[in-house]
Design a protein around this motif. Structure first.
Motif, PDB file in Angstrom:
ATOM      1  N   LEU A 192       0.642  -1.301  -0.131  1.00  0.00           N
ATOM      2  CA  LEU A 192      -0.029   0.019  -0.046  1.00  0.00           C
ATOM      3  C   LEU A 192       0.921   1.278   0.009  1.00  0.00           C
ATOM      4  CD1 LEU A 192      -2.989  -0.781   2.316  1.00  0.00           C
ATOM      5  CD2 LEU A 192      -2.432  -1.320  -0.286  1.00  0.00           C
ATOM      6  N   LEU A 193       0.484   2.265  -0.936  1.00  0.00           N
ATOM      7  CA  LEU A 193       1.458   3.622  -0.899  1.00  0.00           C
ATOM      8  C   LEU A 193       0.440   4.381  -0.395  1.00  0.00           C
ATOM      9  CD1 LEU A 193       2.490   1.496  -3.110  1.00  0.00           C
ATOM     10  CD2 LEU A 193       2.951   3.816  -4.485  1.00  0.00           C
ATOM     11  N   GLY A 194       1.027   5.589   0.147  1.00  0.00           N
ATOM     12  CA  GLY A 194       0.451   6.767   0.617  1.00  0.00           C
ATOM     13  C   GLY A 194       1.184   7.827   1.045  1.00  0.00           C
ATOM     14  N   SER A 195       0.515   9.038   1.297  1.00  0.00           N
ATOM     15  CA  SER A 195       1.204  10.304   1.438  1.00  0.00           C
ATOM     16  C   SER A 195       0.694  10.939   2.578  1.00  0.00           C
ATOM     17  CB  SER A 195       1.071  11.240   0.445  1.00  0.00           C
ATOM     18  OG  SER A 195      -0.115  11.639  -0.069  1.00  0.00           O
ATOM     19  N   SER A 196      -0.325   9.891   3.392  1.00  0.00           N
ATOM     20  CA  SER A 196      -1.099  10.527   4.463  1.00  0.00           C
ATOM     21  C   SER A 196      -1.323   9.263   5.650  1.00  0.00           C
ATOM     22  CB  SER A 196      -2.352  11.160   4.363  1.00  0.00           C
ATOM     23  OG  SER A 196      -3.236  10.228   3.682  1.00  0.00           O
ATOM     24  N   GLY A 197      -2.426   9.624   6.639  1.00  0.00           N
ATOM     25  CA  GLY A 197      -2.330   8.274   7.331  1.00  0.00           C
ATOM     26  C   GLY A 197      -3.252   7.439   6.873  1.00  0.00           C
ATOM     27  N   PHE A 198      -4.332   7.478   6.121  1.00  0.00           N
ATOM     28  CA  PHE A 198      -5.374   6.601   5.717  1.00  0.00           C
ATOM     29  C   PHE A 198      -4.351   5.158   5.332  1.00  0.00           C
ATOM     30  CE2 PHE A 198      -8.148   4.219   2.990  1.00  0.00           C
ATOM     31  CZ  PHE A 198      -9.397   4.795   3.465  1.00  0.00           C
ATOM     32  N   SER A 199      -3.624   5.242   4.082  1.00  0.00           N
ATOM     33  CA  SER A 199      -3.145   4.203   3.881  1.00  0.00           C
ATOM     34  C   SER A 199      -2.225   3.456   4.944  1.00  0.00           C
ATOM     35  CB  SER A 199      -2.461   4.189   2.518  1.00  0.00           C
ATOM     36  OG  SER A 199      -3.437   4.591   1.255  1.00  0.00           O
ATOM     37  N   ALA A 200      -1.701   4.364   5.607  1.00  0.00           N
ATOM     38  CA  ALA A 200      -0.692   3.985   6.804  1.00  0.00           C
ATOM     39  C   ALA A 200      -1.312   3.072   7.862  1.00  0.00           C
ATOM     40  CB  ALA A 200       0.046   5.015   7.329  1.00  0.00           C
ATOM     41  N   ARG A 201      -2.500   3.371   8.124  1.00  0.00           N
ATOM     42  CA  ARG A 201      -3.240   2.615   9.005  1.00  0.00           C
ATOM     43  C   ARG A 201      -3.917   1.367   8.357  1.00  0.00           C
ATOM     44  NH1 ARG A 201      -5.755   4.100  13.777  1.00  0.00           N
ATOM     45  NH2 ARG A 201      -5.537   6.228  13.194  1.00  0.00           N
ATOM     46  N   LEU A 202      -4.253   1.510   7.120  1.00  0.00           N
ATOM     47  CA  LEU A 202      -4.766   0.254   6.657  1.00  0.00           C
ATOM     48  C   LEU A 202      -3.786  -0.918   6.324  1.00  0.00           C
ATOM     49  CD1 LEU A 202      -7.174  -0.940   5.026  1.00  0.00           C
ATOM     50  CD2 LEU A 202      -6.728   0.092   3.038  1.00  0.00           C
ATOM     51  N   HIS A 214       7.642  10.109   0.716  1.00  0.00           N
ATOM     52  CA  HIS A 214       8.323  11.472   1.538  1.00  0.00           C
ATOM     53  C   HIS A 214       8.777  12.459   0.318  1.00  0.00           C
ATOM     54  CE1 HIS A 214      11.310  12.834   4.030  1.00  0.00           C
ATOM     55  NE2 HIS A 214      12.192  13.115   3.063  1.00  0.00           N
ATOM     56  N   HIS A 215       9.052  11.991  -0.823  1.00  0.00           N
ATOM     57  CA  HIS A 215       9.562  13.226  -1.623  1.00  0.00           C
ATOM     58  C   HIS A 215       8.411  13.935  -2.056  1.00  0.00           C
ATOM     59  CE1 HIS A 215       7.550   9.837  -3.883  1.00  0.00           C
ATOM     60  NE2 HIS A 215       7.329  10.376  -4.915  1.00  0.00           N
ATOM     61  N   PHE A 216       7.316  13.927  -1.647  1.00  0.00           N
ATOM     62  CA  PHE A 216       6.358  15.133  -1.761  1.00  0.00           C
ATOM     63  C   PHE A 216       5.583  15.247  -0.677  1.00  0.00           C
ATOM     64  CE2 PHE A 216       4.016  11.672  -4.321  1.00  0.00           C
ATOM     65  CZ  PHE A 216       2.934  11.901  -3.536  1.00  0.00           C
ATOM     66  N   SER A 217       5.572  14.736   0.230  1.00  0.00           N
ATOM     67  CA  SER A 217       4.773  14.739   1.454  1.00  0.00           C
ATOM     68  C   SER A 217       5.886  14.709   2.675  1.00  0.00           C
ATOM     69  CB  SER A 217       3.602  13.902   1.735  1.00  0.00           C
ATOM     70  OG  SER A 217       2.795  14.207   2.596  1.00  0.00           O
ATOM     71  N   ALA A 218       6.670  15.228   2.763  1.00  0.00           N
ATOM     72  CA  ALA A 218       7.860  14.993   3.876  1.00  0.00           C
ATOM     73  C   ALA A 218       7.498  15.430   5.152  1.00  0.00           C
ATOM     74  CB  ALA A 218       9.256  15.809   3.486  1.00  0.00           C
ATOM     75  N   SER A 248      13.350  11.982  -2.995  1.00  0.00           N
ATOM     76  CA  SER A 248      14.125  12.766  -4.120  1.00  0.00           C
ATOM     77  C   SER A 248      15.426  12.792  -4.061  1.00  0.00           C
ATOM     78  CB  SER A 248      13.151  13.901  -4.493  1.00  0.00           C
ATOM     79  OG  SER A 248      13.738  14.256  -5.685  1.00  0.00           O
ATOM     80  N   ALA A 249      16.135  12.289  -4.905  1.00  0.00           N
ATOM     81  CA  ALA A 249      17.856  12.660  -4.535  1.00  0.00           C
ATOM     82  C   ALA A 249      18.462  12.357  -5.884  1.00  0.00           C
ATOM     83  CB  ALA A 249      18.452  11.339  -3.626  1.00  0.00           C
ATOM     84  N   LEU A 250      19.447  13.351  -6.069  1.00  0.00           N
ATOM     85  CA  LEU A 250      20.169  13.423  -7.334  1.00  0.00           C
ATOM     86  C   LEU A 250      21.681  13.843  -6.919  1.00  0.00           C
ATOM     87  CD1 LEU A 250      19.268  14.257 -10.716  1.00  0.00           C
ATOM     88  CD2 LEU A 250      21.309  15.564  -9.904  1.00  0.00           C
ATOM     89  N   TRP A 302      10.293  22.957  -1.770  1.00  0.00           N
ATOM     90  CA  TRP A 302      10.496  21.876  -2.438  1.00  0.00           C
ATOM     91  C   TRP A 302      12.114  21.222  -2.271  1.00  0.00           C
ATOM     92  CZ3 TRP A 302       7.216  18.539  -4.332  1.00  0.00           C
ATOM     93  CH2 TRP A 302       7.746  17.593  -5.354  1.00  0.00           C
ATOM     94  N   LEU A 303      13.053  22.326  -2.990  1.00  0.00           N
ATOM     95  CA  LEU A 303      14.488  21.948  -2.781  1.00  0.00           C
ATOM     96  C   LEU A 303      14.772  21.270  -1.463  1.00  0.00           C
ATOM     97  CD1 LEU A 303      15.862  24.154  -5.442  1.00  0.00           C
ATOM     98  CD2 LEU A 303      15.032  21.691  -5.685  1.00  0.00           C
ATOM     99  N   GLY A 304      14.534  21.780  -0.347  1.00  0.00           N
ATOM    100  CA  GLY A 304      14.715  21.502   1.034  1.00  0.00           C
ATOM    101  C   GLY A 304      14.606  20.369   1.195  1.00  0.00           C
ATOM    102  N   ASN A 305      13.525  19.383   0.649  1.00  0.00           N
ATOM    103  CA  ASN A 305      13.331  17.951   0.643  1.00  0.00           C
ATOM    104  C   ASN A 305      14.044  16.849  -0.352  1.00  0.00           C
ATOM    105  OD1 ASN A 305      11.704  17.908   3.065  1.00  0.00           O
ATOM    106  ND2 ASN A 305      10.238  18.949   1.795  1.00  0.00           N
ATOM    107  N   VAL A 306      14.891  17.613  -1.187  1.00  0.00           N
ATOM    108  CA  VAL A 306      15.525  16.904  -2.416  1.00  0.00           C
ATOM    109  C   VAL A 306      17.075  16.782  -1.769  1.00  0.00           C
ATOM    110  CG1 VAL A 306      16.175  16.883  -4.676  1.00  0.00           C
ATOM    111  CG2 VAL A 306      14.034  18.060  -4.035  1.00  0.00           C
TER     112      VAL A 306
END
Length: 357
Positions: A192-202, A214-218, A248-250, A302-306
């Protein structure tokens, strides 16, 4: 725990990596390039990842985005099975609300038959696009289905994959072919994939592995992982939580070049968030672009999380992230204009960790 399924999920850390490293590919299309070239680059990266010892290679479902040519993960994965031999391949993810569960079961059963034992089925509950495109993707009688229907859709898909609808169920005589009914190979593990708590709990309640964006919901990463671990119940798939995070890493040979490359992804996100999706801009275009104060604030955030810089700087950033989050696996996505920069980044990161396949 089903040992075979657990081994499919859990990876072995290679070299000096603190956790297994994997790749998430968006099949990015840069300005002046074509989808054909982007898909060839994806093959190059998958082969590099296999050769150097990355654990898995996933592609993500997106729609109506000119700069992202990954609208059909199953088709891309079928292509990749013909060009790789060992690396795990999967979806990160297929957006379940966009598809009939039987169709997904048939697609991934076919992929499992093509590459037995190395296919992952990652599922998301978002549409992967805007509302109008989501409506165009779905049948008329499914337009009202949304995130709240996800658990029911997931249960139906799991039944099709396992070929175990109970007697008397309307679908009890329907088989997803190829599937377990065809032989003992089993079926792909579900994530299961997610960017909030719903899929985490499921994912926790169902005892499934969990992948967090994490790359767009750090800002939600640690709360979601905590919720997943607190909710986790052992299952036939896992006896303990297993959390992967997308990051996100480069890496580049010089820090300035890494900054130039990640700025192209940041500008692309600015345009996407303001309703102007397009091809990934060149580094020259991104450097020359005049950001408004609001856009500059978004880019800085945005770049602060890359994680970007030289290989050593990226390795340090990845190590710190793994330590802070307690993630069991890091899945790296490299957003840049040119395929060469992305290939080079994965090579440099492998070098920094001593990955040798």
């Amino acid at each position: 725990m089903d040992k075979n399924r657990g081994d499919d999920i859990r990876g072995k850390a290679e070299g000096t990596a603190p956790v297994p490293l994997s790749v998430l590919d968006l099949v990015s299309v840069g300005q002046g390039r074509t989808a054909t070239q982007a898909l060839r680059t994806s093959v190059d990266i998958a082969q590099l990842a296999e050769r150097r010892g990355y654990h898995r290679f996933w592609v993500a479902e997106h729609h109506s985005m000119p700069g992202v040519a990954s609208s059909s993960p199953a088709v891309i994965l079928a292509h990749l099975t013909a060009h790789t031999e060992r690396i795990r391949l999967g979806s990160g993810g297929v957006m379940l609300p966009n598809h009939a569960p039987l169709v997904i079961a048939e697609q991934f059963g076919t992929l499992e038959a093509m590459a037995p034992g190395r296919i992952d089925l990652g599922l998301g509950r978002a549409p992967g696009t805007d509302g109008a495109t989501a409506a165009a993707l779905r049948r008329t009688d499914r337009l009202n289905e949304g995130a709240d229907d996800f658990p029911q859709q997931l249960a139906e898909l799991t039944r099709f994959l396992d070929d175990d609808f109970p007697d008397g169920h309307p679908y009890s005589r329907i088989h997803a072919v190829p599937g377990p009914v065809q032989g003992p190979a089993g079926r792909p593990p579900i994530w299961l994939l997610g960017s909030s708590g719903f899929s985490a709990r499921l994912a926790g309640v169902l005892g499934l592995p969990f992948a967090f964006a994490h790359h767009f919901s750090a800002q939600n990463t640690i709360p979601a992982l905590d919720l997943y671990r607190e909710s986790f119940k052992p299952s036939a798939v896992l006896d303990a939580p297993y959390a992967l995070i997308g990051v996100s890493a480069l890496a580049a040979d010089e820090e300035r070049e890494a900054r130039r490359q990640v700025l192209t992804g940041a500008l692309s996100m600015v345009r996407l968030r303001t309703g102007r999706p397009g091809l990934i801009p060149t580094p020259e275009e991104a450097e020359a672009y005049s950001f408004s104060p609001m856009e500059r604030e978004f880019v800085d955030s945005w770049l602060g999380n890359v994680i970007h810089g030289t290989a050593d700087e990226v390795r340090s950033g990845l190590n710190d992230l793994a330590k802070r989050t307690g993630a069991d696996e890091l899945m790296i996505t490299a957003n840049a204009h040119g395929g060469g920069a992305r290939v080079r980044s994965y090579e440099l990161i492998a070098d920094a960790y001593g990955l040798d396949g």
